[in-house]
Design a protein around this motif. Structure first.
Motif, PDB file in Angstrom:
ATOM      1  N   THR A 462     -14.886  -0.817  16.947  1.00  0.00           N
ATOM      2  CA  THR A 462     -15.565   0.150  17.830  1.00  0.00           C
ATOM      3  C   THR A 462     -16.041   1.373  17.038  1.00  0.00           C
ATOM      4  OG1 THR A 462     -13.406   1.009  18.427  1.00  0.00           O
ATOM      5  CG2 THR A 462     -14.427  -0.486  20.000  1.00  0.00           C
ATOM      6  N   ALA A 502      -6.839  -3.681  29.609  1.00  0.00           N
ATOM      7  CA  ALA A 502      -7.710  -2.618  30.129  1.00  0.00           C
ATOM      8  C   ALA A 502      -9.025  -3.146  30.727  1.00  0.00           C
ATOM      9  CB  ALA A 502      -7.985  -1.602  29.032  1.00  0.00           C
ATOM     10  N   LYS A 506      -9.938  -2.175  34.586  1.00  0.00           N
ATOM     11  CA  LYS A 506     -11.136  -1.364  34.913  1.00  0.00           C
ATOM     12  C   LYS A 506     -11.934  -2.044  36.020  1.00  0.00           C
ATOM     13  CE  LYS A 506     -11.736   2.063  31.879  1.00  0.00           C
ATOM     14  NZ  LYS A 506     -11.930   3.449  32.234  1.00  0.00           N
ATOM     15  N   LYS A 543     -14.502  -2.036  23.820  1.00  0.00           N
ATOM     16  CA  LYS A 543     -14.298  -0.594  23.962  1.00  0.00           C
ATOM     17  C   LYS A 543     -13.010  -0.303  24.766  1.00  0.00           C
ATOM     18  CE  LYS A 543     -17.008   3.071  25.775  1.00  0.00           C
ATOM     19  NZ  LYS A 543     -18.214   3.399  26.481  1.00  0.00           N
ATOM     20  N   TYR A 544     -12.880  -0.973  25.922  1.00  0.00           N
ATOM     21  CA  TYR A 544     -11.698  -0.707  26.762  1.00  0.00           C
ATOM     22  C   TYR A 544     -10.432  -1.219  26.086  1.00  0.00           C
ATOM     23  CZ  TYR A 544     -15.072   0.310  30.492  1.00  0.00           C
ATOM     24  OH  TYR A 544     -16.097   0.845  31.232  1.00  0.00           O
ATOM     25  N   HIS A 546      -9.813  -1.238  22.961  1.00  0.00           N
ATOM     26  CA  HIS A 546      -9.427  -0.251  21.945  1.00  0.00           C
ATOM     27  C   HIS A 546      -8.867   1.011  22.590  1.00  0.00           C
ATOM     28  CE1 HIS A 546     -10.831  -1.663  17.881  1.00  0.00           C
ATOM     29  NE2 HIS A 546     -11.038  -2.677  18.691  1.00  0.00           N
ATOM     30  N   GLN A 547      -9.496   1.424  23.719  1.00  0.00           N
ATOM     31  CA  GLN A 547      -8.989   2.627  24.401  1.00  0.00           C
ATOM     32  C   GLN A 547      -7.577   2.380  24.916  1.00  0.00           C
ATOM     33  OE1 GLN A 547     -11.796   3.464  27.512  1.00  0.00           O
ATOM     34  NE2 GLN A 547     -13.277   4.368  26.093  1.00  0.00           N
ATOM     35  N   GLY A 548      -7.320   1.128  25.348  1.00  0.00           N
ATOM     36  CA  GLY A 548      -6.014   0.775  25.922  1.00  0.00           C
ATOM     37  C   GLY A 548      -4.914   0.685  24.882  1.00  0.00           C
ATOM     38  N   LYS A 549      -5.267   0.779  23.587  1.00  0.00           N
ATOM     39  CA  LYS A 549      -4.237   0.600  22.543  1.00  0.00           C
ATOM     40  C   LYS A 549      -3.447   1.868  22.284  1.00  0.00           C
ATOM     41  CE  LYS A 549      -5.821  -3.321  19.978  1.00  0.00           C
ATOM     42  NZ  LYS A 549      -6.636  -3.827  18.920  1.00  0.00           N
TER      43      LYS A 549
END
Ligand code: FBP
Length: 549
Positions: A462, A502, A506, A543-544, A546-549
């Motif tokens: 990302t 994630a 979402k 993207k989600y 990676h955000q969720g990590k």
């Protein structure tokens, strides 16, 4: 070859390599690894390639000049945007090692390797394929590499061409074969390294260490463009329900990603259907209820996304398929002699009572499809099952019944679509063009390092491509034992949609709103030139995640 204006402009695009791969590299070894499950069995089956460490490339001082290396490459399985760039990256990486290195492409998939059909890939030949979609540079195929005879036959041509490394660009099944081949060549000291590259639009070849397979990004962008167009048409005429089946084999990653991008009224996620132990009728009722709710608001239109593997995930059908797989594998010879008109009765007569009842309850066409030939890897050919028509027909019947009962008073008219082949050969997005080129270039670094049994890995996806992390992952690390064609086999574990992940969360947070209200998003076509926020976005799934990590 006549070229379109876009092709001409796109040919000049220079994929951006991770910064680490732009100079000399050294491989830094991590801890020894273990397979994701069934460690003892996998270790026994792969005594020479089990437990290898993960690898990460770091910058090094310029090495002494290296000898030329001859390498073979195979494109395996379904097409995925970016395959040509993997080959171009591999070619450029090999030439950087030594300008006299050579690259040979085996034609039409693993079959070309076994049958000694190949073509030398020269700079002049590959230049027309840079940044283009398709696998037509050497063709692809689904021959399964699994027997000692095939491996030995392949080795003959490798020896003849003085090839010391083979790169197999494929999905989970083809990379499983790469691992088996690597193990075999190592066990007989053949002097041939075997490496894999993660390809498939399905997005199901991923795990903690492989962030995504190539092609998923471009294919989902193409489907989302067309779904968006359909939604705009739908919202203009306000008279149709569009049932849109999306490729992706068993996993629903493609449907989920397209839903996140386009916000349809309904998206079915097979993994959820299985987890909730839903019957086909319950799935139908879920759709019919939303159609009825929208009708009550005067909205007799909408969109439904359906993953192509849905039918396999309905628990009762899943049990039926498992028994059918064993039955058809065990009785293959006898079944081949049964006349087509008698096959249904033969199957019903040989199934357990419970599964025979499920088989009989399915529409004949769908039942027949489930008993047709598997692909060479033992998969039901789900892309041939017309789930979108099956669902809309059943929804129509349910609504007609509700109309009689006075529970529904709308109009229901359906259109059907299947998006799959339309996206598999699109020109790779900037993401896939860069990712694929990096995967191929990185494979050349793994070859130079003398590694075998590894998958080329590029991570941190990302972030801008220059910040990507390059290295290698032992393929055995991704394996577990599964039943295939009636036998337990070591295979790479498929990644299905994680309902706690994630991306699904979402979607689940918003879907009730999307169902009743009309919240369509129109992503438009892939952009190759222009501002980064338009051209260089990875998938929302990535993207989600990676955000969720
Ligand atoms: P791979 O796993 O080989 O990448 O398959 C991708 C895929 O497009 C699936 O989504 C689909 O079910 C299948 O290929 C269709 O197969 P075919 O190209 O043989 O019709």
């Amino acid at each position: 070859m006549k070229k379109s204006a876009l092709q001409k402009a796109r040919a000049t695009y220079q994929p951006k390599l991770p910064i680490v791969l732009t100079g000399a590299v050294k491989a830094v070894e991590g801890q020894p690894t273990q397979s994701v499950a069934n460690q003892a069995e996998i270790k026994e089956l792969f005594p020479n390639t089990y437990g290898l460490p993960e690898l990460k490339f770091e910058k090094a001082t310029a090495p002494a000049p290296s000898k030329p290396i001859n390498v073979g490459v195979i494109l395996s399985g379904g097409q995925a945007p970016g395959g040509h760039n993997v080959i171009c990256g591999l070619f450029d990486g090999l030439k950087k090692i030594n300008k006299d290195s050579r690259l040979y492409g085996f034609l039409m998939g693993p079959g070309g390797f076994v049958d000694h059909q190949y073509k030398e890939l020269t700079a002049d030949f590959i230049k027309d394929y840079r940044n283009t979609g398709g696998f037509d540079i050497i063709g692809s195929g689904r021959t399964k590499l699994e027997t000692k005879e095939q491996f030995d036959k392949g080795l003959e041509i490798l020896k003849e061409l003085n090839i010391s490394a083979l790169v197999i660009i494929g999905g989970d099944d083809s990379n499983t074969n790469a691992a088996v081949l690597a193990e075999y060549y190592k066990s007989i000291n053949a002097g041939v390294q075997v490496l894999g590259c993660p390809k498939t639009i399905d997005g199901d070849l991923k795990n903690d260490v492989i962030e995504t397979s190539f092609g998923f990004d471009t294919a989902t962008k193409v489907y989302s463009e067309v779904i968006g167009n359909i939604q705009r048409d739908c919202n203009s005429a306000k008279k149709y329900w569009h049932f849109i089946k999306l490729m992706g084999r068993s996993a629903s990653h493609i449907a989920l990603e397209c839903a996140l991008q386009t916000q349809p009224n309904i998206c079915i996620v097979s993994e959820e259907v299985e987890q909730k132990d839903m019957t086909l009728q319950q799935v139908v009722d879920y759709v019919a209820e939303i159609v009825a709710k929208r009708a009550a608001n005067g909205n007799n239109f909408g969109t439904v996304l359906i993953p192509e593997g849905l039918i396999e995930f309905i628990p009762a059908v899943k049990r039926l398929i498992a028994e059918l797989n064993d039955l058809l594998a065990k009785n293959a010879e006898e079944f081949a002699t049964v006349a087509p008109a008698d096959q249904r009765a033969y199957i019903i007569g040989h199934l357990s009572k419970e599964n025979a009842a499920v088989y009989e309850s399915l529409p004949e066409g769908v039942a027949r499809q489930l008993s047709l030939d598997r692909d060479p890897h033992g998969n039901v050919q789900v892309s041939l099952i017309e789930t979108e028509k099956l669902l809309s027909e059943m929804v129509g019947k349910r609504l007609a019944q509700w109309k009689k009962e006075g529970k529904y008073n709308g109009k229901f008219s359906a259109q059907h679509h299947f998006f799959g082949y339309e996206g598999r050969c699109a020109d790779p997005s900037n993401f896939d063009a860069d990712y694929c080129y990096a995967l191929g270039f990185n494979a050349a670094c793994l070859i130079k390092g003398g590694f075998t049994g590894y998958m080329s890995s590029v991570r941190n996806l990302t972030k801008p491509s220059v910040q990507w992390i390059a290295g290698g992952i032992p393929i055995t690390m991704m394996m577990n034992m599964e039943r295939r064609n009636g036998k337990m086999k070591p295979v790479i574990q498929k990644a299905l949609v994680n309902l706690d992940g994630a991306p699904f969360r979402k979607f689940a947070e918003q879907r009730d709103d999307w169902a009743v209200n009309t919240c369509y998003v129109y992503p438009g076509p892939i952009q190759y030139f222009g501002p980064s926020e338009v051209c260089d976005q990875p998938t929302l799934t990535l993207k989600y995640e990676h955000q969720g990590k």
